[in-house]
Design an enzyme around this catalytic site. Structure first.
Site, PDB file in Angstrom:
ATOM      1  N   ASP A  71     -12.055   1.822  -0.478  1.00  0.00           N
ATOM      2  CA  ASP A  71     -10.594   1.936  -0.521  1.00  0.00           C
ATOM      3  C   ASP A  71     -10.048   0.930  -1.536  1.00  0.00           C
ATOM      4  O   ASP A  71     -10.245  -0.278  -1.392  1.00  0.00           O
ATOM      5  CB  ASP A  71     -10.018   1.668   0.873  1.00  0.00           C
TER       6      ASP A  71
ATOM      7  N   THR B  11      -4.878   4.898  -3.974  1.00  0.00           N
ATOM      8  CA  THR B  11      -4.809   3.477  -4.359  1.00  0.00           C
ATOM      9  C   THR B  11      -5.795   3.145  -5.478  1.00  0.00           C
ATOM     10  O   THR B  11      -5.519   2.262  -6.290  1.00  0.00           O
ATOM     11  CB  THR B  11      -5.084   2.570  -3.143  1.00  0.00           C
TER      12      THR B  11
ATOM     13  N   ASP C 227      -5.427   6.160   6.189  1.00  0.00           N
ATOM     14  CA  ASP C 227      -5.178   6.919   4.957  1.00  0.00           C
ATOM     15  C   ASP C 227      -4.835   8.377   5.269  1.00  0.00           C
ATOM     16  O   ASP C 227      -3.939   8.956   4.649  1.00  0.00           O
ATOM     17  CB  ASP C 227      -6.394   6.857   4.033  1.00  0.00           C
TER      18      ASP C 227
END
Length: 533
Positions: A66, A99, A401
């Site tokens: 992530d 991201t 997410d």
């Protein structure tokens, strides 16, 4: 002769040394690109994971791909590099997904900006071109978007699956995607269908089992066992639940002082008064019909004592103590009851009602579970399980997410294709638009349009495919009008990505392109670094 010398002097006066500005800009761009290159390998379903180890004595280890998590843990010193970490955080707040994409995009735009500056373009011209490019790119994305309704559960599950497919726990996406959708839809208020507050979804982590054991609970769970040291009940049906913010224990003096008692008779009297005081409180609690007591954690004195637990057990009242203060709002909203701050305000109309409250074993520990809540508020609780702490933490991040993706769709109900399709389409349409423009702006937009191809290029590269042939074929297909054609990294070929159910919210892509362009514009406009002591 004099006029010629005056002109010569004016020429020398107008000369300014721009080497320092170029050096500062070059250092900033190099630092930001280094950060983008660090996370680039973790983009997409076939992206690599990063193991982050903290340098302190705790030696905390995190395994994740992530982008926001990786960059938030990096100890960045260069200001421009920190800007990219904040860019990732902004994307996380705005959309919750993409991201890594936003940082990779910013890195590619900076690389193209550097080549423009080397060719003699002015930083302001490049920055203004980026502003126009971002606005045009958002229009192109809107033209590709497909409207959806919240009642279309399948589309929501597909978009949540796409978000989860690039995570460490991607093999569990078939379980976590429907779970995230059900949790999100259960908290959306029909009166305000455009608002989804993720604070209404509580995620609790419990070690033991596998991620397959993760479940959505229609009710409440507490990460602690019931207080039955005095033999109190551990299971109550037709529960009447009170959430109290006062202490069921003897009162203390207002100021810090000690009372010395030397007479046994006086000692007995104090103990007797304490017993009567607690017994009076327990009788009032029992008189209201309450049979489950949730007690807020107290910092002033013990919330309950052994004596009060004894009397509550005699009254057949199940007790859960040390409930955190910040959980009270969520609990009262779920139970549709009111917190009680004083024993004098203890009334039946402030109680919550549930079908069953019981203590159950989960792994090696026990938890208290409340189900069958009457008039339950719009909240949801997810119990995440895993074989070790690293897996549980990553499952929680992945679930967050997926929930953010559904929040994006609640806010802006449009889907677009994934797999690099929107980036290639934007790149080609922007390059065609650049030909209609004139001067430096045309040159800048053409260069920045090519920078958007970094996303499909990186997806192919991380999947072990030939990126040049894949991107060339992708451009060829899009030139023929197949705008939903993207890279299917699982099959290793180019397909219609909508038919493969690889979709993402429009908000993720629009947010990524606007935030990346804004960050790059800011870096380009910096021409000096001033250090203040």
């Amino acid at each position: 002769m004099a006029a010629a010398s005056a002109a010569q002097s004016r020429k020398t006066e107008t000369y300014t040394d721009t080497k320092r500005r170029d050096d500062v800009r070059g250092v900033n761009i190099a630092a930001a690109r280094a950060v983008a290159d660090a996370v680039r390998t973790s983009l997409g379903p076939r992206g690599m994971d990063k193991m982050i180890s903290s340098g302190d004595q705790a030696q905390e280890v995190i395994i994740t791909n992530d982008g926001a998590t990786i960059l938030s843990r990096m100890n960045l010193l260069q200001p421009a590099a920190r800007m990219l970490a904040e860019l990732s955080r902004s994307q996380d707040a705005a959309a919750g997904d993409g991201t890594t994409t936003v940082v990779v995009l910013a890195g590619s735009l900076l690389r193209r900006a550097q080549s423009l500056l080397s060719a003699g373009a002015h930083p302001t011209a490049a920055a203004d071109s980026l502003h126009r490019l971002a606005a045009r790119a958002v229009e192109i994305l809107h033209s590709m978007a497909i409207p959806i309704e919240l009642s279309d559960r399948d589309s929501l599950v597909k978009s949540a699956s796409t978000a989860l497919n690039s995570k460490v726990v991607s093999q569990y996406s078939s379980l976590l995607s429907p779970l995230a959708v059900d949790a999100a839809l259960s908290v959306v208020d029909p009166a305000h269908p455009e608002i989804l507050d993720l604070r209404d979804i509580r995620v609790m982590k419990k070690l033991g089992g596998t991620v397959d054991d993760t479940e959505l609970i229609r009710g409440l769970i507490f990460d602690k066992k019931a207080s039955h040291s005095a033999g109190g009940p551990t299971r109550v049906e037709n529960a009447k639940i009170a959430v109290i913010q006062f202490q069921v224990s003897p009162p203390k003096t207002d100021i810090e002082q000690s009372v010395i008692v030397s007479d046994y008779a006086q000692m007995d009297r104090i103990l007797r008064e304490e017993r009567n005081y607690i017994l009076g409180m327990v009788k009032k609690i029992k008189a209201s019909g309450c049979n489950v007591l949730l007690i807020q954690k107290s910092i002033l004195r013990d919330a309950v004592t052994d004596l009060s637990l004894h009397y509550l057990a005699k009254a057949k009242i199940l007790v859960v103590k040390d409930v955190e203060r910040d959980e009270i709002e969520f609990i009262t909203k779920t139970l549709n009851c009111l917190p009680i701050s004083n024993i004098e305000h203890f009334r039946q109309d402030k109680l919550g009602h549930a079908g069953l409250v019981e203590e159950v074993s989960v792994g090696e520990t026990k938890i208290v579970k409340i189900t069958g809540i009457k008039d339950m508020g719009r909240t949801a609780t997810v119990l995440v399980r895993g074989s070790n702490q690293l897996v549980i933490d990553e499952a929680e991040r992945s679930l967050h997410d997926a929930l953010c993706v559904i929040r994006c769709l609640v806010n802006k109900r449009f889907l677009i294709a994934g797999g690099g399709a929107p980036e290639i389409e934007m790149s080609m349409q922007l390059a065609a638009w650049a030909k209609e423009l004139q001067g430096m702006e045309s040159y800048c937009i053409k260069e920045f349009a090519e920078a958007l191809q970094v996303i499909p290029y990186t997806l192919a590269e991380n999947a072990g495919l030939n990126p040049i042939s894949i991107v060339t074929e992708l451009r060829n297909r899009h030139a023929k009008g197949e705008k939903n054609t993207g890279i299917n990294v699982r099959k290793g070929q180019i397909t219609n990505i909508l038919e493969e159910n690889v979709v993402q919210p429009l908000l993720v892509s629009t947010s990524a392109i606007t935030l990346a362009c804004e960050c790059v514009r800011m870096i380009l406009k910096i021409d000096d670094i001033v250090t203040v002591r």
